[in-house]
Design a protein around this motif. Sequence first.
Motif, PDB file in Angstrom:
ATOM      1  N   ALA A   1      -3.655   2.576   5.549  1.00 40.01           N
ATOM      2  CA  ALA A   1      -2.183   2.491   5.564  1.00 40.01           C
ATOM      3  C   ALA A   1      -1.669   1.200   5.213  1.00 40.01           C
ATOM      4  CB  ALA A   1      -1.770   2.847   7.072  1.00 40.01           C
ATOM      5  N   MET A   2      -2.431   0.215   5.484  1.00 41.36           N
ATOM      6  CA  MET A   2      -1.851  -1.215   5.265  1.00 41.36           C
ATOM      7  C   MET A   2      -2.000  -1.656   3.836  1.00 41.36           C
ATOM      8  SD  MET A   2      -3.481  -3.478   8.414  1.00 41.36           S
ATOM      9  CE  MET A   2      -3.207  -5.131   7.743  1.00 41.36           C
TER      10      MET A   2
ATOM     11  N   LEU B   1      -2.079   0.782   1.225  1.00 43.13           N
ATOM     12  CA  LEU B   1      -1.047   1.560   0.814  1.00 43.13           C
ATOM     13  C   LEU B   1       0.208   0.899   0.558  1.00 43.13           C
ATOM     14  CD1 LEU B   1      -0.968   4.084  -0.653  1.00 43.13           C
ATOM     15  CD2 LEU B   1       0.002   5.270   1.115  1.00 43.13           C
ATOM     16  N   ASP B   2       0.616  -0.062   1.825  1.00 43.15           N
ATOM     17  CA  ASP B   2       1.701  -0.599   1.971  1.00 43.15           C
ATOM     18  C   ASP B   2       1.869  -1.776   1.280  1.00 43.15           C
ATOM     19  OD1 ASP B   2       3.848  -0.225   3.796  1.00 43.15           O
ATOM     20  OD2 ASP B   2       3.363  -1.867   5.063  1.00 43.15           O
ATOM     21  N   GLN B   3       0.589  -2.614   0.987  1.00 41.37           N
ATOM     22  CA  GLN B   3       0.586  -3.669  -0.062  1.00 41.37           C
ATOM     23  C   GLN B   3       0.693  -3.177  -1.379  1.00 41.37           C
ATOM     24  OE1 GLN B   3       0.714  -7.125   0.522  1.00 41.37           O
ATOM     25  NE2 GLN B   3       0.854  -6.432   2.696  1.00 41.37           N
TER      26      GLN B   3
ATOM     27  N   ARG C   1       2.558  -0.924  -2.403  1.00 43.15           N
ATOM     28  CA  ARG C   1       4.134  -0.727  -2.705  1.00 43.15           C
ATOM     29  C   ARG C   1       4.715  -1.793  -2.631  1.00 43.15           C
ATOM     30  NH1 ARG C   1       5.159   2.694   1.659  1.00 43.15           N
ATOM     31  NH2 ARG C   1       6.124   0.970   2.719  1.00 43.15           N
ATOM     32  N   ILE C   2       4.228  -2.811  -1.889  1.00 36.20           N
ATOM     33  CA  ILE C   2       4.855  -4.041  -2.016  1.00 36.20           C
ATOM     34  C   ILE C   2       4.706  -4.961  -3.336  1.00 36.20           C
ATOM     35  CG2 ILE C   2       4.849  -6.509  -0.978  1.00 36.20           C
ATOM     36  CD1 ILE C   2       4.375  -5.066   1.753  1.00 36.20           C
TER      37      ILE C   2
ATOM     38  N   GLN D   1       7.100  -3.439  -5.600  1.00 32.66           N
ATOM     39  CA  GLN D   1       8.401  -3.728  -5.501  1.00 32.66           C
ATOM     40  C   GLN D   1       8.632  -5.345  -6.060  1.00 32.66           C
ATOM     41  OE1 GLN D   1       8.889  -3.075  -1.355  1.00 32.66           O
ATOM     42  NE2 GLN D   1       9.470  -0.978  -1.631  1.00 32.66           N
TER      43      GLN D   1
ATOM     44  N   GLN E   1      -1.859 -10.891   4.624  1.00 33.02           N
ATOM     45  CA  GLN E   1      -1.971  -9.661   3.852  1.00 33.02           C
ATOM     46  C   GLN E   1      -3.155  -9.742   2.627  1.00 33.02           C
ATOM     47  OE1 GLN E   1       1.588 -11.064   3.472  1.00 33.02           O
ATOM     48  NE2 GLN E   1       1.716 -10.615   5.698  1.00 33.02           N
TER      49      GLN E   1
END
Lengths: 274, 312
Positions: free
Chosen positions: B46-47, B49-51, B53-54, B57, B275
């Motif tokens: 999950a983390m 995947l989050d990174q 996306r970041i 962005q 991160q």
Amino acid sequence: MIIEKPIVSEIPGTAKTEQRAMALDVRKLTKIYPTPNGEYVVLRDLDLQVWKEEFVSIIGHSGCGKSTLLMMIAGLTSISGGEILLEDRRIEEPGPDRGIVFQSPSLFPWMTALENVMLGVNQVFPHATKAQRFEIAAYYLDKVGLGDALDRKASALSQGMQQRVGIARAFALKPKVLLLDEPFGMLDSLTRTELQDVLLEVWSKEKTTAIMITHDVDESIFLSDRVIMMTSGPAAIIGDELDIRIERPRLRKDVLERSSYYEYRRHLINFLEH
Amino acid sequence: MTPMKSISPVLKKYTPPALAIALFLMAWSFGAKQIETSLGQVPGPAMVLDQARILWQEHVAERQKAREFYERQKDRRAAMLEVNPSATVAAVSYTGKPTYVDQILTSLKTVFMGFVIASLVALPIGIICGLSKTVMRALNPLIQVFKPVSPLAWLPIVTMVVSAVYVTNSAWLPKSFLISAITVSLCSLWATLINTAMGVASVNPDYINVARVLQLSPLKKTFKVLLPATLPLIFTGLRISLGVGWMVLIASEMLAQNPGLGKFIWDEFQNGSSQSLAKIMVAVFTIGLIGFVLDRIMVELQKRVSFERVHA
Ligand SMILES: Nc1ncnc2c1ncn2[C@@H]1O[C@H](COP(=O)(O)OP(=O)(O)O)[C@@H](O)[C@H]1O
Ligand SMILES: [Mg+2]
């Protein structure tokens, strides 16, 4: 070189002489391969003459040196002794004046049927126009029954069709002599019969001097004017020869009805069995 | 046929990999929780995947900033020209930091450059080796010795040589880019060279005989017969080369500081934020996926050139 050779006609009492020009003269040909256990003599002092427009078959046991002989005529294998004259010129290297049909079709699979034939035609007729060269290639492909497969990739053709292209490719070079090394050896018997007819038909039109190796006695009788029998190696020579006096054009069913056909057959099989 | 029957082969095909991936993700997220590093906990799926996306962005935001910068510059210029029409206004290019996508593109450019250099060297030498047994015997020891050398060993040498020879460090061809590309080619050219040599040497002898009978010129023989006959094997070699190149690229970028994925990983490792590990894992998946796509592209190309299809 013109040599008088008496020809005995099939019909008794009509013996005649005919002027025949020699196409190929093999003189005291010797081939020796060096091997780890000393020299291996494949052929020794082999003599063979082939007349212009003659169709000659060579039969002999496997490994006796038939391919070696043919490859030396082609210039693809070096000569250890003696010489080979093609229309009075010594053979030194391979060239398109000797068209070859190999046992495996050896087409370039990445080219179409037409491109395979054109490659040779372009080499032999460099001064002809593109249209003329296309004409030649298409003519022979049509003659072998592939008129509507010109643009098929060679790799997409059946084995029999590939060999048809192989035959067209060799004839399209307009060679002085055609060399065929067991051209139908890899085909099933039905396809083989078909291709024998194709070969005979094209050959009857062109009358190219032809030398064909085969292990099929019937094929040799049906196609040739003369069958050459090679002795078994080592040091093979011509053991015997047999003139096939069946007039042309030959039809398979007619040939099979002749009594002489069976005499020829017995003669050849008798040679091979001894 | 019932619909069930037509679905079942599809299920059969996709169920095992789907299960394996699910199992992998579970094991990963469970295992990650157990390990605490100096950079914090090992990130789970999950983390990561989050990174991802970041990072995306950030890329979008950076591009937006660049666009705005050029807009402003244009406006300023127009305003200045209005006051004084003969004024010369120098154009300034935007110097934002490279985004993750920029780094991917740099890596792709580098590996492509290295691959092209490797092919340009390996193909001619391979053909010559295939044609001449003597040349093959002469070069074989060198090939065998250089083939297993790691990019990490080549890099210092390449760096020194390039620094000595290539003094004009232009913006078009930065030194670090050149060093990485050359290192990539030094590691990847061997597969192409060996496959080409083997392919040319093992061309069907009948083909060679046909070429001899037709008395094709050496050039015609090479381009009409040898190369087409060898193309499938050459492509096998090129495919391996590209795979090796992509693999060693990351290491050489790390050391040469070429602004690609390798440098991205190195920088994240050095900066050590909480991160970082997740970002590095994003890079790991990116590298894997791109490597996979590159390989598929080569397989497709290989299929195009292979002629040994089954007879109709
Ligand atoms: N390159 C070679 N080196 C050594 N011996 C060879 C070579 N090529 C053929 N031979 C030998 O020469 C003999 C004749 O071969 P070949 O002409 O192919 O026979 P055929 O075509 O009559 O079956 C065989 O015994 C074969 O083993
Ligand atoms: Mg043979």
